[in-house]
Design an enzyme around this catalytic site. Structure first.
Site, PDB file in Angstrom:
ATOM      1  N   GLU A 105     -13.490 106.940  10.101  1.00 11.80           N
ATOM      2  CA  GLU A 105     -14.399 108.278  10.703  1.00 11.80           C
ATOM      3  C   GLU A 105     -14.364 109.261   9.656  1.00 11.80           C
ATOM      4  O   GLU A 105     -15.538 109.757   9.289  1.00 11.80           O
ATOM      5  CB  GLU A 105     -13.293 108.660  11.788  1.00 11.80           C
ATOM      6  N   HIS A 124     -16.669 108.015   6.700  1.00 13.90           N
ATOM      7  CA  HIS A 124     -18.152 108.671   7.084  1.00 13.90           C
ATOM      8  C   HIS A 124     -18.528 110.126   7.192  1.00 13.90           C
ATOM      9  O   HIS A 124     -19.747 110.451   6.680  1.00 13.90           O
ATOM     10  CB  HIS A 124     -18.383 107.941   8.705  1.00 13.90           C
ATOM     11  N   HIS A 151     -33.799  96.647  27.225  1.00 22.36           N
ATOM     12  CA  HIS A 151     -33.982  96.522  25.608  1.00 22.36           C
ATOM     13  C   HIS A 151     -34.416  95.193  25.287  1.00 22.36           C
ATOM     14  O   HIS A 151     -35.236  95.208  24.363  1.00 22.36           O
ATOM     15  CB  HIS A 151     -32.471  96.779  25.142  1.00 22.36           C
TER      16      HIS A 151
END
Length: 334
Positions: free
Chosen positions: A77, A80, A251
């Site tokens: 995290e 990023h 989708h």
């Protein structure tokens, strides 16, 4: 010695590459269940990095007993966030540089639109953590990242010193089809993001049917409720199986409709000849790659690298439509 605009374009290209990395790595963080690896923002348990000493880990665990330190998730995290912050600095640098280079043909509007967009992306990144992976926010964060990538690419194409002639002008219906293709890709990316953020990627484990049925039972009201209030932890999803099946199945339907639109568009472009043939070939190639990855994700039951590649493929497909629409409608000095 590089001219001012050459420097601008090279920095623009570097920013495009970094934006692509941020998008793909961000998807990797989410898919590896590390989106809440740091439960606070912008730091990690109150630190610039992930706590490592025994004392700091103990303090972090005491402050967030429901989210004890998992260093491997925390570092994903934070890396990023570091990359995203660097991207933001590069976009601000491009905007400031554009002020100095207006007389040399630098774009005037897009750099500052991008600054506003990257600030909003930061807010969405904060909400992603503080609102505990709320699907609407996480999907919006993905769309914002891809919008940033698209605008950076449009700006780079617009700042070329000489515009490439793409061949004979397209008829009106084909120009409209190019726009429709871009809109359809954006909508399909939303459907894909909604599938991922609601943990519905494996809701239909078989192909081409879904649980052995061509038309599974659906619940669209539950599946596409965008706002469910705050205070809910969405990690691993909150929907029942029928709602997740609905999301996954939709989708798939979107992928079929998108393929029909893009194949029609690509073949029409290739028939026009000239440089339009290359654009048609690019759209068709990007579509084929994305469809292949999507089928493989289901067939192999969501391996992490393939799932992440599906996000990269979506970005490449989007960029092929952005480049096409720029060739059709783009003007310099955007």
């Amino acid at each position: 010695m590089l001219s001012g605009m050459s420097t601008f374009r090279r920095l623009n290209l570097l920013t495009i590459a970094l934006c692509f990395v941020v998008i793909v790595f961000g998807a990797y963080v989410r898919l590896s269940d590390a989106g809440l690896g740091c439960p606070d923002w912008p730091g990690c348990y109150g630190h610039l990095g992930v706590p490592s000493s025994d004392q700091h880990v103990a303090e972090a665990n005491a402050a967030y007993p429901e989210r004890p330190v998992e260093a491997h998730k925390g570092w994903k995290e934070m890396i990023h966030r570091y990359l995203a912050s660097t991207l933001g600095l590069l976009i601000v640098t491009l905007a400031l540089l554009s002020l100095r280079l207006r007389g040399q043909g630098a774009p005037r509007v897009l750099p500052w639109v991008l600054v506003g967009l990257v600030i909003f992306q930061g807010v969405l990144g904060m909400w992603t953590v503080t609102w505990q992976l709320k699907p609407l926010v996480v999907t919006g964060h993905l769309l914002g990242g891809l919008t940033t990538l698209s605008l950076l690419t449009w700006m780079w194409l617009s700042s070329r010193p000489s515009r490439e002639q793409a061949g004979p002008a397209l008829p009106g219906w084909l120009r409209k089809l190019a726009v429709l293709g871009l809109v359809a890709v954006a909508l399909q990316i939303f459907l894909g993001g909604w599938t991922s953020t609601n943990y519905a990627a494996l809701a239909c484990p078989d192909l081409p049917t879904c649980h052995g049925r061509w038309l599974p039972e659906t619940d669209y009201r539950e599946a596409y409720t965008l706002w469910r209030g705050l205070g809910i932890n969405y990690e691993y999803g909150v929907l029942d199986n029928r709602a997740r099946v609905t999301i996954h199945f939709t989708h798939r339907l979107g992928a079929i409709l998108l393929s029909l639109v893009l194949v029609t568009l690509a073949l029409a472009l290739m028939r026009r000849g000239g440089h339009w043939y290359r654009y048609g070939h690019a759209v068709l190639g990007a579509l084929a790659l994305q469809v292949l990855i999507g089928i493989s994700v289901v067939h192999w039951q969501l391996p992490l690298l393939l799932a992440d590649a599906h996000n990269a493929g979506a970005a490449l497909l989007l960029l092929s439509l952005v480049a096409l629409n720029h060739a059709v409608f783009g003007r310099r000095h955007d």
